[in-house]
Design a protein around this motif. Structure first.
Motif, PDB file in Angstrom:
ATOM      1  N   VAL A   1      -6.603   0.017   6.741  1.00 54.39           N
ATOM      2  CA  VAL A   1      -5.565   0.313   7.200  1.00 54.39           C
ATOM      3  C   VAL A   1      -5.205   1.175   9.087  1.00 54.39           C
ATOM      4  N   ARG A   2      -5.908   3.016   8.152  1.00 50.39           N
ATOM      5  CA  ARG A   2      -5.848   3.698   9.409  1.00 50.39           C
ATOM      6  C   ARG A   2      -6.650   3.223  10.386  1.00 50.39           C
TER       7      ARG A   2
ATOM      8  N   ILE B   1      -8.756   0.885  -3.596  1.00 52.62           N
ATOM      9  CA  ILE B   1      -8.096   1.172  -2.891  1.00 52.62           C
ATOM     10  C   ILE B   1      -8.098   2.734  -1.178  1.00 52.62           C
ATOM     11  N   ASP B   2      -8.729   3.581  -2.073  1.00 50.69           N
ATOM     12  CA  ASP B   2      -8.796   4.752  -0.776  1.00 50.69           C
ATOM     13  C   ASP B   2      -9.311   3.184   0.448  1.00 50.69           C
TER      14      ASP B   2
ATOM     15  N   LYS C   1      -7.238   1.888   2.319  1.00 50.07           N
ATOM     16  CA  LYS C   1      -6.626   2.966   2.986  1.00 50.07           C
ATOM     17  C   LYS C   1      -7.048   3.493   4.709  1.00 50.07           C
ATOM     18  N   THR C   2      -8.331   3.805   4.165  1.00 53.25           N
ATOM     19  CA  THR C   2      -9.023   4.539   5.499  1.00 53.25           C
ATOM     20  C   THR C   2      -9.278   2.791   6.422  1.00 53.25           C
TER      21      THR C   2
ATOM     22  N   LEU D   1       1.192  -1.073  -0.079  1.00 55.84           N
ATOM     23  CA  LEU D   1       0.197   0.134   0.422  1.00 55.84           C
ATOM     24  C   LEU D   1       1.335   0.821  -0.235  1.00 55.84           C
ATOM     25  N   ASP D   2       2.232   1.096   0.464  1.00 53.37           N
ATOM     26  CA  ASP D   2       2.710   2.052   1.035  1.00 53.37           C
ATOM     27  C   ASP D   2       4.048   2.486  -0.731  1.00 53.37           C
TER      28      ASP D   2
ATOM     29  N   THR E   1      -7.527  -6.877  -3.856  1.00 51.16           N
ATOM     30  CA  THR E   1      -7.897  -5.529  -4.849  1.00 51.16           C
ATOM     31  C   THR E   1      -9.077  -5.707  -5.521  1.00 51.16           C
TER      32      THR E   1
END
Length: 192
Positions: free
Chosen positions: A133-134, A126-127, A130-131, A65-66, A120
Motif C-alpha cells: 500500500v505504501r 499484513i506487513d 502495508k508495504t 488496513l487502518d 489475506t
C-alpha cells in the motif's frame, strides 16, 4: 465390438453429456442477462442476493488496513468497484496504479468508491500488505479478508477479480483480470 472401443464410446458419450449441460446452463444465464440488459421490468429486492448481473451484491463486514470496520451496505447510493487482490499477483500490481489514478482524478465526481479486498489468507501477511500500500501510495480503502470467506463467497478464484456494483447495490459486471483506466471509466459509465 471390442471392449476398448465400447469403453471409448462410453467415455465420449459421457463427455458429450457434460459439455451439453454446460452449454445449456450458459445459454440460460446469457438470456437472463439479456433480459435485464434490455430493461425488463424485473424488480430487485434486498433479499434477492447473488453474484449474477442484476442481483443485489451480498453484504459483508470487514476491517480495513487502518482498523476501521466497514460493510458493503455502508456504500449504498454510491457506485462501487469491489476488487479482490493479493500482493504477490503480477496482474494485481499492474492494475493498482490505474485504480489509484482513477480514484484520485475521477471517483469523487462520478460518485464511485473503490473497495480493494486483500485476500489475506492467500497473501504473505499484513506487513507485506502495508508495504504494498505504501509502495503504490494507495488511498482507497483496503479491506482485509483474514479468513478468506468474502473472497470465497464472491468466487474470487482468479485474481484480480472486480465487481461493478451500482448505486442500488446490484452487481452489473464481473471482471476477471487487470483493469486499466479506460476500462474502469467504461464500466463505471454503465452503472446507474
Amino acid at each position: 465390438m471390442s471392449k476398448k472401443l465400447f469403453g471409448l464410446l462410453l467415455i465420449a458419450a459421457m463427455i458429450g453429456i457434460v459439455i451439453a449441460g454446460i452449454v445449456k446452463n450458459n445459454i440460460e444465464n446469457t438470456s437472463e442477462f439479456d433480459n435485464i440488459a434490455l430493461g425488463s421490468d424485473v424488480e430487485f429486492l434486498a433479499t434477492d442476493e447473488g453474484l449474477a448481473k442484476g442481483k443485489v451484491a451480498p453484504d459483508f463486514e470487514l476491517t480495513t488496513l487502518d482498523g476501521e470496520t466497514v460493510s458493503l451496505s455502508d456504500y449504498q447510493g454510491k457506485k462501487v468497484i469491489l476488487n479482490f487482490w493479493a500482493t504477490w499477483c503480477p496482474p494485481c500490481r499492474a492494475e493498482m496504479p490505474h485504480m489509484q489514478k482513477y480514484f484520485e482524478e475521477q471517483a469523487k465526481e462520478e460518485n464511485v468508491e473503490i473497495l480493494a479486498v486483500n485476500l489475506t489468507t492467500e497473501d504473505r501477511g499484513i506487513d507485506k500488505v502495508k508495504t504494498f500500500v505504501r509502495e503504490y501510495d494507495l488511498t482507497f480503502p483496503i479491506l482485509m479478508d483474514l479468513e478468506g470467506e468474502i473472497g470465497a463467497s464472491y468466487q474470487a478464484v482468479t485474481i484480480p477479480t472486480s465487481y461493478m456494483i451500482d448505486t442500488k447495490g446490484r452487481v452489473q459486471n464481473k471482471i476477471v483480470g487487470p483493469m486499466d483506466e479506460t476500462m474502469i471509466e467504461k464500466m463505471v459509465s454503465n452503472l446507474e
